[in-house]
Scaffold this motif. Structure first.
Motif, PDB file in Angstrom:
ATOM      1  N   ASP A 354     -40.435  39.483 -27.631  1.00 55.05           N
ATOM      2  CA  ASP A 354     -40.982  38.772 -26.508  1.00 55.05           C
ATOM      3  C   ASP A 354     -40.862  37.602 -25.546  1.00 55.05           C
ATOM      4  O   ASP A 354     -41.489  37.742 -24.482  1.00 55.05           O
ATOM      5  N   THR A 355     -40.061  37.469 -25.287  1.00 51.11           N
ATOM      6  CA  THR A 355     -39.061  36.677 -23.897  1.00 51.11           C
ATOM      7  C   THR A 355     -38.475  38.066 -22.965  1.00 51.11           C
ATOM      8  O   THR A 355     -39.215  37.432 -21.665  1.00 51.11           O
ATOM      9  N   LEU A 356     -38.386  38.995 -23.527  1.00 53.03           N
ATOM     10  CA  LEU A 356     -38.668  40.268 -23.257  1.00 53.03           C
ATOM     11  C   LEU A 356     -39.945  41.115 -21.938  1.00 53.03           C
ATOM     12  O   LEU A 356     -40.590  41.398 -20.848  1.00 53.03           O
ATOM     13  N   LEU A 357     -40.730  40.869 -22.896  1.00 57.57           N
ATOM     14  CA  LEU A 357     -42.351  41.161 -22.964  1.00 57.57           C
ATOM     15  C   LEU A 357     -42.991  39.711 -21.550  1.00 57.57           C
ATOM     16  O   LEU A 357     -43.153  40.717 -20.369  1.00 57.57           O
ATOM     17  N   GLN A 364     -44.032  42.473 -13.705  1.00 61.36           N
ATOM     18  CA  GLN A 364     -45.513  43.013 -12.969  1.00 61.36           C
ATOM     19  C   GLN A 364     -46.391  42.107 -11.386  1.00 61.36           C
ATOM     20  O   GLN A 364     -46.940  43.122 -11.248  1.00 61.36           O
ATOM     21  N   VAL A 365     -46.384  41.015 -11.015  1.00 64.74           N
ATOM     22  CA  VAL A 365     -46.798  39.865 -10.455  1.00 64.74           C
ATOM     23  C   VAL A 365     -45.542  39.892  -9.178  1.00 64.74           C
ATOM     24  O   VAL A 365     -46.540  39.098  -8.197  1.00 64.74           O
ATOM     25  N   THR A 366     -44.719  39.922  -9.625  1.00 59.41           N
ATOM     26  CA  THR A 366     -43.408  39.615  -8.242  1.00 59.41           C
ATOM     27  C   THR A 366     -43.126  40.607  -7.695  1.00 59.41           C
ATOM     28  O   THR A 366     -42.867  40.419  -6.521  1.00 59.41           O
ATOM     29  N   ALA A 367     -42.724  41.248  -8.376  1.00 57.30           N
ATOM     30  CA  ALA A 367     -41.629  42.993  -7.577  1.00 57.30           C
ATOM     31  C   ALA A 367     -42.625  43.068  -6.942  1.00 57.30           C
ATOM     32  O   ALA A 367     -44.099  43.031  -6.525  1.00 57.30           O
ATOM     33  N   LYS A 368     -42.175  43.943  -5.250  1.00 58.87           N
ATOM     34  CA  LYS A 368     -43.067  43.847  -4.485  1.00 58.87           C
ATOM     35  C   LYS A 368     -43.701  45.561  -4.072  1.00 58.87           C
ATOM     36  O   LYS A 368     -44.436  45.077  -3.708  1.00 58.87           O
ATOM     37  N   CYS A 369     -42.812  45.899  -4.923  1.00 54.72           N
ATOM     38  CA  CYS A 369     -42.968  47.739  -5.194  1.00 54.72           C
ATOM     39  C   CYS A 369     -43.333  48.095  -5.981  1.00 54.72           C
ATOM     40  O   CYS A 369     -43.532  47.378  -6.894  1.00 54.72           O
ATOM     41  N   SER A 378     -45.051  50.644 -19.626  1.00 52.40           N
ATOM     42  CA  SER A 378     -44.636  51.080 -20.852  1.00 52.40           C
ATOM     43  C   SER A 378     -43.987  50.162 -21.731  1.00 52.40           C
ATOM     44  O   SER A 378     -43.971  51.092 -22.879  1.00 52.40           O
ATOM     45  N   PHE A 379     -43.337  48.669 -21.178  1.00 52.96           N
ATOM     46  CA  PHE A 379     -42.141  48.606 -22.144  1.00 52.96           C
ATOM     47  C   PHE A 379     -43.390  48.212 -23.209  1.00 52.96           C
ATOM     48  O   PHE A 379     -42.817  47.317 -24.386  1.00 52.96           O
ATOM     49  N   ALA A 380     -44.831  47.407 -22.485  1.00 47.64           N
ATOM     50  CA  ALA A 380     -45.272  46.626 -23.255  1.00 47.64           C
ATOM     51  C   ALA A 380     -46.164  47.082 -24.394  1.00 47.64           C
ATOM     52  O   ALA A 380     -46.201  47.430 -25.297  1.00 47.64           O
ATOM     53  N   ALA A 381     -46.441  48.837 -23.570  1.00 49.31           N
ATOM     54  CA  ALA A 381     -47.033  49.827 -25.113  1.00 49.31           C
ATOM     55  C   ALA A 381     -46.258  49.626 -26.414  1.00 49.31           C
ATOM     56  O   ALA A 381     -47.033  49.895 -27.200  1.00 49.31           O
ATOM     57  N   ILE A 382     -44.857  49.923 -26.046  1.00 51.72           N
ATOM     58  CA  ILE A 382     -43.807  50.688 -26.765  1.00 51.72           C
ATOM     59  C   ILE A 382     -43.701  49.198 -27.367  1.00 51.72           C
ATOM     60  O   ILE A 382     -43.538  49.880 -28.968  1.00 51.72           O
ATOM     61  N   VAL A 383     -43.121  47.947 -27.072  1.00 54.30           N
ATOM     62  CA  VAL A 383     -42.920  47.292 -27.931  1.00 54.30           C
ATOM     63  C   VAL A 383     -44.235  46.595 -28.683  1.00 54.30           C
ATOM     64  O   VAL A 383     -43.833  45.576 -29.684  1.00 54.30           O
ATOM     65  N   GLU A 384     -45.544  46.792 -27.728  1.00 58.62           N
ATOM     66  CA  GLU A 384     -46.197  46.010 -29.250  1.00 58.62           C
ATOM     67  C   GLU A 384     -47.208  46.329 -30.479  1.00 58.62           C
ATOM     68  O   GLU A 384     -47.439  46.343 -31.254  1.00 58.62           O
ATOM     69  N   ASN A 385     -46.803  48.421 -30.023  1.00 57.44           N
ATOM     70  CA  ASN A 385     -47.546  48.873 -30.523  1.00 57.44           C
ATOM     71  C   ASN A 385     -46.258  49.878 -31.272  1.00 57.44           C
ATOM     72  O   ASN A 385     -46.434  50.691 -33.047  1.00 57.44           O
ATOM     73  N   PHE A 386     -44.928  50.213 -31.073  1.00 59.13           N
ATOM     74  CA  PHE A 386     -43.443  50.731 -31.727  1.00 59.13           C
ATOM     75  C   PHE A 386     -42.464  49.451 -32.382  1.00 59.13           C
ATOM     76  O   PHE A 386     -41.327  50.268 -32.236  1.00 59.13           O
ATOM     77  N   ARG A 387     -43.160  48.323 -32.484  1.00 64.24           N
ATOM     78  CA  ARG A 387     -41.864  47.283 -32.116  1.00 64.24           C
ATOM     79  C   ARG A 387     -40.855  47.759 -33.846  1.00 64.24           C
ATOM     80  O   ARG A 387     -39.958  47.744 -33.551  1.00 64.24           O
TER      81      ARG A 387
END
Length: 392
Positions: A354-357, A364-369, A378-387
């Protein structure tokens, strides 16, 4: 009428009439050409989906003594291999579209930014360009095309990092605005189009904007070339109408045991089986449950695949390809990569996910590009659906 998945043959149809298409289109009024692209509702096929006609229009209106047309052939997204095939089989369609773009915006110089790993394409492309430029001279049309070889950096697929690379500097994204149509290559107005986008403009010039518009669905007009790989019995390159649901796609290309599909490569979105029906491929937005654009990569995973290994592979890729310019991406990719391994080994408890999420959401909101911004997809989708696969 309900959508029915159909294979189409427009892009790879080698009709050998590029000379006629070029001659006829060069004789048309610039505004008429732009209007036909706008009416077709063609959107960029590199993944971002910016309206092609609008991009050409903005560049044509920019005031400058020099302008450029660049074909982005830096096909570095994992799972994507369709631009290579287009340049191999129908290069004249791409060259023709570049020249017509040059006429519209007032550019006499074009470049193909070719992925560093595609050195085998350089010689045949040079031969095609030589023949193409000879024909342009016969038409008294001044347009030349050069090839710039990339050096294997994934980040240079981002258009402003591509400019930096071409200007002999480290491939790092610029701040936006200004946008490339005002300040691009050598700080001059520049149109950057993906290989497939240019091939689609050729289709529009040949068959007309209505034929293109009539394909696909509302807000997702035309066709899309997909690079299909993974757990599928028919891997390869297919041109399909836009607007399909992921369930339509899996029914056609899955192996009967598809548990997830990676839409748009590592920087795209991973969709689990339970969301196949509500997920569409295209730009329909709120017209459907979920609508996902894609540069073309479609990777299918069945139940034999470890989603931990899949995510570990993605994060390994991102931490290597980050240009290191901004802290959220440079540090964040490393922390995510090491973090999921620590959870898997039992060195961190499951709550650390959850910390990594939260970290991925910050990226997602602070990276430049787009590289750092897309890691969370993909990180959120995999962690949330295949925890459970991240832990055990």
């Amino acid at each position: 009428m309900a959508y029915q998945l159909k294979r189409v043959d427009l892009i790879f149809k080698n009709d050998n009439d590029w000379e006629k298409i070029l001659t006829d289109t060069l004789a048309r009024d610039n505004q008429e050409i732009v209007n036909s692209l706008i009416s077709s509702e063609l959107k960029g096929r590199g993944g971002a989906g910016f309206p092609t006609g609008l991009k050409w229009k903005l560049a044509s209106e920019a005031k400058a003594d020099k302008k450029y047309v660049i074909c982005n052939a830096d096909e570095g997204e994992p799972g994507t291999f369709k631009d290579r095939e287009i340049l191999t089989k129908v290069p004249y369609k791409v060259l023709t579209a570049m020249a017509i773009c040059g006429k519209v915006i007032g550019a006499s110089q074009g470049y193909i930014y070719l992925r560093g790993e595609y050195t085998f394409l350089k010689k045949p492309l040079e031969e095609a360009i030589s023949e193409f430029e000879y024909f342009c001279k016969e038409l008294n049309f001044n347009f030349t095309i050069g090839i710039f070889m990339g050096s294997g950096a994934y980040i240079c697929g981002e258009e402003t990092a591509l400019f930096e690379s071409m200007q002999g500097r480290r491939g790092e994204p610029r701040n936006k605005p200004p946008f490339p149509t005002d300040n691009g290559y050598l700080h001059k107005p520049t149109v950057v189009n993906n290989v497939e986008t240019l091939a689609h403009t050729y289709t529009i010039f040949k068959y007309g904007d209505k034929k293109f518009y009539d394909l696909g669905v509302q807000y997702s007009r035309g066709t899309k070339v997909f690079s299909i790989s993974g757990d599928t019995p028919i891997a390869g390159i297919y041109e399909l109408e836009l607007g399909m649901s992921l369930q339509d796609f899996v029914s056609e290309f899955g192996d009967g045991d598809t548990k997830a599909v990676q839409v748009g490569g590592a920087s795209g979105f991973l969709v689990p089986r339970k969301k196949f029906k509500e997920t569409a491929i295209g730009y329909q937005g709120k017209l459907v449950g979920i609508s996902l654009p894609t540069g073309g990569s479609m990777m299918l995973y069945n139940s034999t695949r470890s989603m931990f290994n899949v995510l570990n592979n993605y994060l390994d890729f991102f931490k290597e390809e980050s240009c290191g310019q901004c802290t959220p991406c440079r540090v964040g990719c490393q922390v995510l990569y090491k973090g999921i391994q620590a959870v898997k080994r039992g060195e961190r408890n499951a709550q650390y996910l959850d910390t990594l999420l939260r970290l991925s959401e910050t990226m997602q909101v602070t990276a430049k590009c787009g590289l750092g911004q897309s890691v969370a997809n993909s990180f959120a989708a995999i962690v949330e659906n295949f925890r459970e696969e991240m832990i055990y």
